[in-house]
Enzyme design. Structure first.
Site, PDB file in Angstrom:
ATOM      1  N   LYS A  54      38.976  46.303  54.813  1.00 31.83           N
ATOM      2  CA  LYS A  54      40.717  47.166  55.202  1.00 31.83           C
ATOM      3  C   LYS A  54      40.661  47.789  55.845  1.00 31.83           C
ATOM      4  O   LYS A  54      41.056  48.790  56.765  1.00 31.83           O
ATOM      5  CB  LYS A  54      41.515  46.505  54.502  1.00 31.83           C
ATOM      6  CG  LYS A  54      41.532  45.702  53.705  1.00 31.83           C
ATOM      7  CD  LYS A  54      42.972  44.862  52.586  1.00 31.83           C
ATOM      8  CE  LYS A  54      42.777  43.756  52.626  1.00 31.83           C
ATOM      9  NZ  LYS A  54      43.393  43.074  51.076  1.00 31.83           N
ATOM     10  N   GLN A  98      46.120  46.869  46.095  1.00 33.06           N
ATOM     11  CA  GLN A  98      44.885  45.200  45.793  1.00 33.06           C
ATOM     12  C   GLN A  98      45.136  44.275  43.998  1.00 33.06           C
ATOM     13  O   GLN A  98      45.221  44.633  43.296  1.00 33.06           O
ATOM     14  CB  GLN A  98      42.881  45.091  45.915  1.00 33.06           C
ATOM     15  CG  GLN A  98      42.260  44.190  45.989  1.00 33.06           C
ATOM     16  CD  GLN A  98      42.674  43.276  47.059  1.00 33.06           C
ATOM     17  OE1 GLN A  98      42.887  43.702  48.388  1.00 33.06           O
ATOM     18  NE2 GLN A  98      42.790  42.414  47.063  1.00 33.06           N
ATOM     19  N   ASP A 121      52.118  44.099  52.936  1.00 32.38           N
ATOM     20  CA  ASP A 121      51.629  43.123  52.755  1.00 32.38           C
ATOM     21  C   ASP A 121      53.014  41.940  52.462  1.00 32.38           C
ATOM     22  O   ASP A 121      52.617  41.087  52.837  1.00 32.38           O
ATOM     23  CB  ASP A 121      51.359  43.277  51.135  1.00 32.38           C
ATOM     24  CG  ASP A 121      49.911  42.870  50.808  1.00 32.38           C
ATOM     25  OD1 ASP A 121      49.010  41.923  51.832  1.00 32.38           O
ATOM     26  OD2 ASP A 121      49.134  42.674  49.769  1.00 32.38           O
TER      27      ASP A 121
END
Ligand code: NAP
Length: 298
Positions: A54, A98, A121
Site C-alpha cells: 500500500k 490493517q 476501507d
C-alpha cells in the site's frame, strides 16, 4: 469457444494512470497531496506485506504515505489515541488499520473510531449505510474492483442476472448491494447464495454475471456456469507450494480461485484468472478512495 480473460493487472494499470493524473491536478489546483496512513499492530507476515504494498502504491501515484507500526501488546486505549490524532491530522486523508488485529483488541470499536470521511476501507457503519442508500462515498475496495472489472470488460449490467456466491461483509454483501443500485453500471437483478442455499447450481446456471467469493477452491465447476457468462473469481486459496521463479531456493504459495478455471474458461464468455484478476484491483481502489478523501477536503 474459449473465454476472453479479464486481466485485473491491465485494468488496474489503466486506473492507476487516471488516479495519478487526478492526484497531480489536485496538487496543482489546491496544493493538496492525497495522504494515506496505514496502521499495523504486530508483525503478521501477510499484514506486513500488504501494508508495504500500500505504501509503495502511494509513492508510485504521487501520494503521501504514512505508517505507524505498533507492538503486539499495544492496548486498545493506545490504538484509539493514535486514531484520534490521525483523525485530526490534515495531511492524512485516508486511514487504514490493517486487519486482523490482535485478539485483545476490539476490532469493531477501532474501526468505528475512524472519521467516516477518512475511512478509505469503507468499513465504517456510516459508509456501509451510504452504500446501501446509493450515496456511496468510499465503496469497499474489493467490491469496487469487481464492479470496475465488470464495467471495463464491456459486460452489460442493466437487467442482467447477477449471482453472488458468498455473503461476507467485505465482499458478498456489498457487491450484491452495488449491482442492485438504480444507476448506470448496476441496475441488475441480484441473487446471493451461501452455505444454506438449496441447489446452488440452479442459481449459478442462470447468471449472466457470476461473482464467486466463497473461499473454497473449485467450488464452481464448468457445469454450473451459463455459456457465455462473465465470471469474476474473487477467491484466493493456497493449495500448495512451489519454488519461486525468481529464486528457486525459496518456496511460494500455489494460488487457486474458487472457480475450476481451465474447464470454466471453455464455457464462460469472459473470466478473471487467479492470480491476476480481482487481486490487483483491491489496492488500486484503496488509492482511488484516498484520492476521493483528499478531494472531499479540497
Ligand atoms: P468469508 O468471510 O469466509 O465468506 C465466505 C462466504 O462464502 C460465506 O458467506 C459462506 O457462506 C460462503 N460459502 C463458503 N463456501 C461456500 C459454498 N461451498 N457454497 C456456497 N457458499 C459458500 O470470505 P470473504 O472474506 O468474503 O472472502 C472470500 C474469498 O475471497 C476468500 O478466498 C478470500 O481470500 C478472497 N478475497 C480476495 C480478495 C482480493 O483482493 N483478491 C479480497 C477479499 C477476499 P456462509 O455465510 O453461509 O458461511
Amino acid at each position: 469457444m474459449t473465454a476472453e480473460i479479464i486481466s485485473g493487472r491491465e485494468v488496474a494499470k489503466a486506473i492507476r494512470e487516471e488516479i495519478s493524473q487526478e492526484a497531480a491536478q489536485l496538487k496543482e489546483k489546491h496544493g493538496i497531496t492525497p495522504g494515506l496512513c496505514t496502521v499495523l499492530v504486530g508483525q503478521d507476515p501477510a499484514s506486513v506485506s500488504y501494508v508495504t504494498a500500500k505504501g509503495k502504491a502511494c509513492q508510485e501515484l504521487g501520494m503521501k504515505s504514512f505508517h505507524h507500526e505498533l507492538p503486539e501488546q499495544t492496548t486498545q486505549e493506545e490504538l484509539l489515541g493514535l486514531i484520534q490524532r490521525l483523525n485530526q491530522d490534515d495531511q492524512v486523508h485516508g486511514i487504514l488499520v490493517q486487519l486482523p488485529l490482535p485478539k485483545h483488541i476490539n476490532e469493531a470499536e477501532v474501526l468505528y473510531a475512524i472519521d467516516p470521511n477518512k475511512d478509505v476501507d469503507g468499513f465504517h457503519p456510516v459508509n456501509v449505510g451510504r452504500l446501501v442508500i446509493g450515496e456511496e462515498v468510499f465503496p469497499p475496495c474489493t467490491p469496487a474492483g469487481i464492479q470496475e472489472l465488470i464495467l471495463r470488460s464491456g459486460t452489460p449490467t442493466e437487467g442482467a442476472e447477477v449471482v453472488v456466491v458468498g455473503r461476507s461483509n467485505i465482499v458478498g454483501k456489498p457487491i450484491a448491494i452495488m449491482m442492485l443500485q438504480k444507476k448506470a453500471g448496476a441496475n441488475s437483478t441480484v441473487t446471493v447464495c451461501h452455505t444454506r442455499t438449496r441447489d446452488m447450481a440452479f442459481h449459478t446456471r442462470r447468471a449472466d454475471i457470476l461473482i464467486v467469493a466463497a473461499g473454497k477452491a473449485k467450488a464452481i465447476t464448468a457445469d454450473m456456469i451459463k455459456p457465455g457468462a462473465t465470471v469474476i473469481d474473487v477467491g484466493v486459496n493456497r493449495v500448495g507450494q512451489k519454488p519461486s521463479k525468481k529464486d528457486p531456493s525459496r518456496m511460494v504459495a500455489i494460488l487457486e480461485g474458487d472457480v475450476d478455471f481451465e474447464p470454466a474458461k471453455e464455457v464462460a464468455g469472459k473470466i478473471t484468472p487467479v492470480p491476476g484478476g480481482v487481486g490487483p484491483m483491491t489496492i488500486t481502489m484503496l488509492m482511488r478512495n484516498t484520492l476521493r478523501a483528499a478531494k472531499l477536503r479540497a
